[in-house]
Design a protein around this motif. Structure first.
Motif, PDB file in Angstrom:
ATOM      1  N   PRO A   1       0.807  -1.228   0.000  1.00  0.00           N
ATOM      2  CA  PRO A   1       0.000   0.000   0.000  1.00  0.00           C
ATOM      3  C   PRO A   1       0.840   1.280   0.000  1.00  0.00           C
ATOM      4  CG  PRO A   1      -0.044  -0.993   2.182  1.00  0.00           C
ATOM      5  CD  PRO A   1       0.716  -1.937   1.293  1.00  0.00           C
ATOM      6  N   THR A   2       1.613   1.489  -1.035  1.00  0.00           N
ATOM      7  CA  THR A   2       2.376   2.734  -1.159  1.00  0.00           C
ATOM      8  C   THR A   2       1.430   3.846  -1.614  1.00  0.00           C
ATOM      9  OG1 THR A   2       2.905   2.288  -3.472  1.00  0.00           O
ATOM     10  CG2 THR A   2       4.479   1.478  -1.833  1.00  0.00           C
ATOM     11  N   GLU A   3       1.868   5.059  -1.449  1.00  0.00           N
ATOM     12  CA  GLU A   3       1.082   6.221  -1.894  1.00  0.00           C
ATOM     13  C   GLU A   3       0.806   6.123  -3.395  1.00  0.00           C
ATOM     14  OE1 GLU A   3      -1.282   9.138  -1.408  1.00  0.00           O
ATOM     15  OE2 GLU A   3      -0.140   8.470   0.340  1.00  0.00           O
ATOM     16  N   GLU A   4       1.850   5.713  -4.140  1.00  0.00           N
ATOM     17  CA  GLU A   4       1.730   5.584  -5.602  1.00  0.00           C
ATOM     18  C   GLU A   4       0.686   4.536  -5.990  1.00  0.00           C
ATOM     19  OE1 GLU A   4       4.900   4.679  -9.149  1.00  0.00           O
ATOM     20  OE2 GLU A   4       4.919   3.353  -7.408  1.00  0.00           O
ATOM     21  N   HIS A   5       0.712   3.402  -5.304  1.00  0.00           N
ATOM     22  CA  HIS A   5      -0.238   2.323  -5.595  1.00  0.00           C
ATOM     23  C   HIS A   5      -1.668   2.783  -5.304  1.00  0.00           C
ATOM     24  CE1 HIS A   5      -1.426  -2.195  -4.977  1.00  0.00           C
ATOM     25  NE2 HIS A   5      -2.015  -1.645  -6.011  1.00  0.00           N
ATOM     26  N   ARG A   6      -1.841   3.436  -4.167  1.00  0.00           N
ATOM     27  CA  ARG A   6      -3.192   3.902  -3.801  1.00  0.00           C
ATOM     28  C   ARG A   6      -3.684   4.980  -4.770  1.00  0.00           C
ATOM     29  NH1 ARG A   6      -2.909   2.706   2.599  1.00  0.00           N
ATOM     30  NH2 ARG A   6      -4.529   1.119   2.490  1.00  0.00           N
ATOM     31  N   GLU A   7      -2.784   5.819  -5.214  1.00  0.00           N
ATOM     32  CA  GLU A   7      -3.147   6.864  -6.177  1.00  0.00           C
ATOM     33  C   GLU A   7      -3.627   6.230  -7.483  1.00  0.00           C
ATOM     34  OE1 GLU A   7      -4.369  10.219  -7.161  1.00  0.00           O
ATOM     35  OE2 GLU A   7      -3.386  10.093  -5.206  1.00  0.00           O
ATOM     36  N   ALA A   8      -2.954   5.141  -7.881  1.00  0.00           N
ATOM     37  CA  ALA A   8      -3.341   4.429  -9.110  1.00  0.00           C
ATOM     38  C   ALA A   8      -4.714   3.776  -8.951  1.00  0.00           C
ATOM     39  CB  ALA A   8      -2.286   3.388  -9.469  1.00  0.00           C
ATOM     40  N   ILE A   9      -4.991   3.229  -7.765  1.00  0.00           N
ATOM     41  CA  ILE A   9      -6.314   2.636  -7.502  1.00  0.00           C
ATOM     42  C   ILE A   9      -7.387   3.730  -7.592  1.00  0.00           C
ATOM     43  CG2 ILE A   9      -7.794   1.518  -5.766  1.00  0.00           C
ATOM     44  CD1 ILE A   9      -5.214   0.132  -4.715  1.00  0.00           C
ATOM     45  N   ARG A  10      -7.066   4.888  -7.016  1.00  0.00           N
ATOM     46  CA  ARG A  10      -7.986   6.023  -7.056  1.00  0.00           C
ATOM     47  C   ARG A  10      -8.285   6.434  -8.505  1.00  0.00           C
ATOM     48  NH1 ARG A  10      -5.208   8.791  -3.428  1.00  0.00           N
ATOM     49  NH2 ARG A  10      -6.298   8.155  -1.569  1.00  0.00           N
ATOM     50  N   LYS A  11      -7.253   6.409  -9.321  1.00  0.00           N
ATOM     51  CA  LYS A  11      -7.354   6.891 -10.696  1.00  0.00           C
ATOM     52  C   LYS A  11      -7.944   5.848 -11.647  1.00  0.00           C
ATOM     53  CE  LYS A  11      -4.481   9.254 -14.134  1.00  0.00           C
ATOM     54  NZ  LYS A  11      -3.124   9.711 -14.472  1.00  0.00           N
ATOM     55  N   TYR A  12      -7.489   4.594 -11.523  1.00  0.00           N
ATOM     56  CA  TYR A  12      -7.858   3.560 -12.503  1.00  0.00           C
ATOM     57  C   TYR A  12      -8.838   2.510 -11.972  1.00  0.00           C
ATOM     58  CZ  TYR A  12      -3.705   5.467 -14.801  1.00  0.00           C
ATOM     59  OH  TYR A  12      -2.795   6.307 -15.356  1.00  0.00           O
ATOM     60  N   GLY A  13      -9.121   2.554 -10.664  1.00  0.00           N
ATOM     61  CA  GLY A  13      -9.989   1.526 -10.098  1.00  0.00           C
ATOM     62  C   GLY A  13      -9.205   0.265  -9.755  1.00  0.00           C
ATOM     63  N   THR A  14      -9.922  -0.839  -9.630  1.00  0.00           N
ATOM     64  CA  THR A  14      -9.282  -2.085  -9.196  1.00  0.00           C
ATOM     65  C   THR A  14      -9.148  -3.066 -10.362  1.00  0.00           C
ATOM     66  OG1 THR A  14     -11.421  -2.989  -8.561  1.00  0.00           O
ATOM     67  CG2 THR A  14     -10.150  -1.885  -6.829  1.00  0.00           C
ATOM     68  N   THR A  15      -8.365  -4.114 -10.125  1.00  0.00           N
ATOM     69  CA  THR A  15      -8.152  -5.175 -11.112  1.00  0.00           C
ATOM     70  C   THR A  15      -8.539  -6.506 -10.479  1.00  0.00           C
ATOM     71  OG1 THR A  15      -5.930  -5.730 -10.354  1.00  0.00           O
ATOM     72  CG2 THR A  15      -6.114  -3.915 -11.943  1.00  0.00           C
TER      73      THR A  15
ATOM     74  N   LEU B   1      -8.620  -0.667   0.537  1.00  0.00           N
ATOM     75  CA  LEU B   1      -7.722  -0.277  -0.555  1.00  0.00           C
ATOM     76  C   LEU B   1      -7.389   1.207  -0.527  1.00  0.00           C
ATOM     77  CD1 LEU B   1      -9.302  -2.426  -3.403  1.00  0.00           C
ATOM     78  CD2 LEU B   1      -7.297  -2.965  -2.026  1.00  0.00           C
ATOM     79  N   LEU B   2      -8.349   2.008  -0.093  1.00  0.00           N
ATOM     80  CA  LEU B   2      -8.103   3.452   0.026  1.00  0.00           C
ATOM     81  C   LEU B   2      -8.386   3.891   1.460  1.00  0.00           C
ATOM     82  CD1 LEU B   2      -9.755   4.719  -3.289  1.00  0.00           C
ATOM     83  CD2 LEU B   2      -7.309   4.447  -2.820  1.00  0.00           C
ATOM     84  N   PRO B   3      -7.519   4.725   2.023  1.00  0.00           N
ATOM     85  CA  PRO B   3      -7.677   5.080   3.442  1.00  0.00           C
ATOM     86  C   PRO B   3      -8.971   5.798   3.777  1.00  0.00           C
ATOM     87  CG  PRO B   3      -5.880   6.325   2.407  1.00  0.00           C
ATOM     88  CD  PRO B   3      -6.336   5.318   1.410  1.00  0.00           C
ATOM     89  N   GLU B   4      -9.522   6.559   2.815  1.00  0.00           N
ATOM     90  CA  GLU B   4     -10.702   7.366   3.143  1.00  0.00           C
ATOM     91  C   GLU B   4     -12.017   6.617   3.011  1.00  0.00           C
ATOM     92  OE1 GLU B   4      -9.648   8.403  -1.162  1.00  0.00           O
ATOM     93  OE2 GLU B   4      -8.601   7.987   0.702  1.00  0.00           O
ATOM     94  N   GLN B   5     -11.952   5.355   2.603  1.00  0.00           N
ATOM     95  CA  GLN B   5     -13.206   4.601   2.512  1.00  0.00           C
ATOM     96  C   GLN B   5     -12.989   3.166   2.938  1.00  0.00           C
ATOM     97  OE1 GLN B   5     -13.163   5.598  -1.800  1.00  0.00           O
ATOM     98  NE2 GLN B   5     -13.852   3.519  -2.041  1.00  0.00           N
ATOM     99  N   LEU B   6     -14.007   2.610   3.544  1.00  0.00           N
ATOM    100  CA  LEU B   6     -13.899   1.243   4.029  1.00  0.00           C
ATOM    101  C   LEU B   6     -14.064   0.255   2.907  1.00  0.00           C
ATOM    102  CD1 LEU B   6     -15.848   1.589   7.371  1.00  0.00           C
ATOM    103  CD2 LEU B   6     -13.405   1.211   7.088  1.00  0.00           C
ATOM    104  N   LYS B   7     -14.920   0.567   1.952  1.00  0.00           N
ATOM    105  CA  LYS B   7     -15.115  -0.325   0.803  1.00  0.00           C
ATOM    106  C   LYS B   7     -15.117   0.491  -0.466  1.00  0.00           C
ATOM    107  CE  LYS B   7     -17.010  -4.676   2.184  1.00  0.00           C
ATOM    108  NZ  LYS B   7     -18.093  -5.627   2.018  1.00  0.00           N
TER     109      LYS B   7
END
Length: 199
Positions: free
Chosen positions: A167-181, A190-196
């Motif tokens: 869970p690096t900042e870069e990885h989380r930013e990519a999840i925020r931008k591109y969603g999940t795989t 996956l993201l600190p500001e939301q539980l799901k």
């Protein structure tokens, strides 16, 4: 210096896992039985070693080991049974695939469930105390890194080649931008500001 043996039995297997705290990719476990008298100046807990040293040790461990086995458990299984149970299951499966079968098992950490009535001991920080657990930690880490490098080619925007799914900042930013795989663990935060994550 790491100890050779915990029990007095010859066929003692060490087992460990890698990738428990990752947001993506499998949890990978390895189990290793080393021959009596095995010695390596470099071998230590894989987290204490450089990537280059781990890569140098991998073929030595594979060549010298009496037997070894490595297993990846996919995110779907992790999501279904939780990461602790998945880690234990992966280590159990590795032990079951050892040939010859071990007479004793030493496990890194403090949780394990018996396999085929083989006696075992859980050892906290065992990967920095016993050679066979350290060897298992090196195999688990190198095999998992190879796996993450492969799937990086499929989804380069997450840079798994570098962060290995952690869970690096870069990885989380990519999840925020591109969603999940399909490789993301949906039961994880996956993201600190939301539980799901909204799907």
């Amino acid at each position: 210096m790491l100890s050779e043996n915990f029990s007095t039995l010859l066929l003692e297997a060490g087992t460990d896992e890698a990738g428990r705290g990752c947001l993506a990719g499998p949890v990978t476990a390895a189990a290793v039985i080393l021959p009596q008298g095995f010695f390596s100046e470099k071998l230590n807990d894989s987290k204490q070693l450089s990537e280059k040293t781990r890569e140098q040790l991998k073929p030595i461990i594979e060549k010298e080991a009496v037997t070894f086995h490595v297993i990846h458990l996919e995110p779907k299984i992790i999501d279904k049974i939780n990461i602790l149970n998945a880690s234990i299951k992966a280590m159990q499966e590795c032990v079951l695939n050892l040939n010859p079968s071990p007479e004793y098992i030493i496990v890194d950490g403090n949780r394990f469930k018996p396999v085929n009535n083989i006696p075992h001991s859980c050892i906290v920080k065992g990967d920095s105390k016993y050679l066979s657990i350290a060897a298992a930690s090196v195999l688990a880490k190198t095999y998992r890194d190879e796996y993450m490098n492969r799937i990086h080619e499929e989804f380069p925007m997450y840079n798994w080649k570098k962060n290995k799914g952690y869970p690096t900042e870069e990885h989380r930013e990519a999840i925020r931008k591109y969603g999940t795989t399909k490789y993301h663990r949906m039961s994880f935060r996956l993201l600190p500001e939301q539980l799901k994550l909204e799907l």
